[in-house]
Design an enzyme around this catalytic site. Structure first.
Site, PDB file in Angstrom:
ATOM      1  N   HIS A 254       0.925  -1.193   0.022  1.00 14.62           N
ATOM      2  CA  HIS A 254       0.102  -0.115  -0.140  1.00 14.62           C
ATOM      3  C   HIS A 254       0.844   1.544  -0.075  1.00 14.62           C
ATOM      4  CE1 HIS A 254       0.778  -1.334   4.108  1.00 14.62           C
ATOM      5  NE2 HIS A 254       0.675  -0.044   4.396  1.00 14.62           N
TER       6      HIS A 254
ATOM      7  N   HIS B 137       0.812   5.104   0.935  1.00 13.35           N
ATOM      8  CA  HIS B 137       0.351   6.050   1.971  1.00 13.35           C
ATOM      9  C   HIS B 137       0.313   7.528   1.261  1.00 13.35           C
ATOM     10  CE1 HIS B 137       0.304   3.929   5.934  1.00 13.35           C
ATOM     11  NE2 HIS B 137       1.273   3.401   5.233  1.00 13.35           N
TER      12      HIS B 137
HETATM   13  P1  5GP Z   1       2.070   0.156   7.331  1.00 11.78           P
HETATM   14  O1  5GP Z   1       2.391   0.381   8.609  1.00 11.78           O
HETATM   15  O2  5GP Z   1       1.941  -1.382   6.965  1.00 11.78           O
HETATM   16  O3  5GP Z   1       2.598   0.899   5.875  1.00 11.78           O
HETATM   17  O4  5GP Z   1       0.223   0.970   7.210  1.00 11.78           O
HETATM   18  C1  5GP Z   1      -0.575   0.137   7.594  1.00 11.78           C
HETATM   19  C2  5GP Z   1      -1.570   1.219   7.734  1.00 11.78           C
HETATM   20  O5  5GP Z   1      -2.742   0.518   7.601  1.00 11.78           O
HETATM   21  C3  5GP Z   1      -1.699   1.900   9.026  1.00 11.78           C
HETATM   22  O6  5GP Z   1      -1.596   3.304   8.733  1.00 11.78           O
HETATM   23  C4  5GP Z   1      -3.025   1.401   9.678  1.00 11.78           C
HETATM   24  O7  5GP Z   1      -3.474   2.642  10.239  1.00 11.78           O
HETATM   25  C5  5GP Z   1      -3.839   1.028   8.264  1.00 11.78           C
HETATM   26  N1  5GP Z   1      -4.680  -0.092   8.930  1.00 11.78           N
HETATM   27  C6  5GP Z   1      -4.833  -1.024   9.629  1.00 11.78           C
HETATM   28  N2  5GP Z   1      -5.743  -1.826   9.730  1.00 11.78           N
HETATM   29  C7  5GP Z   1      -6.595  -1.429   8.892  1.00 11.78           C
HETATM   30  C8  5GP Z   1      -7.981  -1.562   8.393  1.00 11.78           C
HETATM   31  O8  5GP Z   1      -8.509  -2.439   8.841  1.00 11.78           O
HETATM   32  N3  5GP Z   1      -8.619  -0.839   7.523  1.00 11.78           N
HETATM   33  C9  5GP Z   1      -7.870   0.453   7.063  1.00 11.78           C
HETATM   34  N4  5GP Z   1      -8.348   1.299   6.159  1.00 11.78           N
HETATM   35  N5  5GP Z   1      -6.729   0.752   7.315  1.00 11.78           N
HETATM   36  C10 5GP Z   1      -6.108  -0.042   8.414  1.00 11.78           C
END
Ligand code: 5GP
Ligand code: ZN
Length: 139
Positions: A102, A104
């Site tokens: 993903h 951001h």
């Molecule tokens: P990462 O740390 O992997 O770059 O980011 C994962 C992101 O996914 C985090 O910013 C977290 O807040 C978001 N996130 C975690 N669980 C969910 C979810 O169930 N739905 C959505 N929309 N975002 C999520």
């Protein structure tokens, strides 16, 4: 393209789990981060599961970038932040917490301390409203 194990983002793609959607196309989906670091914090994902950058191909990466560009324009048009962070983490050591690739998009404003994550879940009504505003401002 279907559900990949118990991946939450595959669950969102399949519709088994809810999200506050901004937009989608054949290859990508954009939706609000559920634990936003700032208003307008959006995630753009490929619909087909890839764990991280190393599982991506250039065509899918281009599709994610194209969606990011549209959503970035909508963020600027509606929220007009001082800046916009675009970031993407690969592997737990890099801070990745959801293991479906993903991107951001994180609106940034002067004087707000920098953070990549928040532990505070966003308010459903606020997230829905923001998703609708962004969806309505897409180029
Ligand atoms: P990462 O740390 O992997 O770059 O980011 C994962 C992101 O996914 C985090 O910013 C977290 O807040 C978001 N996130 C975690 N669980 C969910 C979810 O169930 N739905 C959505 N929309 N975002 C999520
Ligand atoms: Zn997945």
């Amino acid at each position: 393209m279907g559900h990949h194990g118990d991946c939450i983002f595959c669950g969102i793609v399949s519709g088994a789990l809810p999200c506050f959607k901004v937009c989608e196309d054949d290859r990508t989906l954009a939706f609000m981060d559920l634990f936003p670091v700032a208003e307008g914090h959006t995630l753009i994902i490929p619909k087909r599961h890839a764990t991280d950058l190393f599982g991506m191909d250039s065509e899918t990466l281009s599709a994610v970038s194209a969606t990011s560009l549209r959503v970035a324009a909508a963020i600027r048009a509606t929220l007009a932040p001082d800046g916009l962070g675009v970031f993407q983490l690969n592997g737990a050591a890099a801070g990745q917490t959801v293991f479906h690739y993903h991107m951001h998009l994180l609106p940034r404003n002067e004087g707000v301390p920098f953070a990549l994550h928040s532990r505070v879940r966003g308010d459903d009504d606020a997230l829905r409203r923001t998703a609708e505003r962004l969806a309505g401002a897409l180029p």
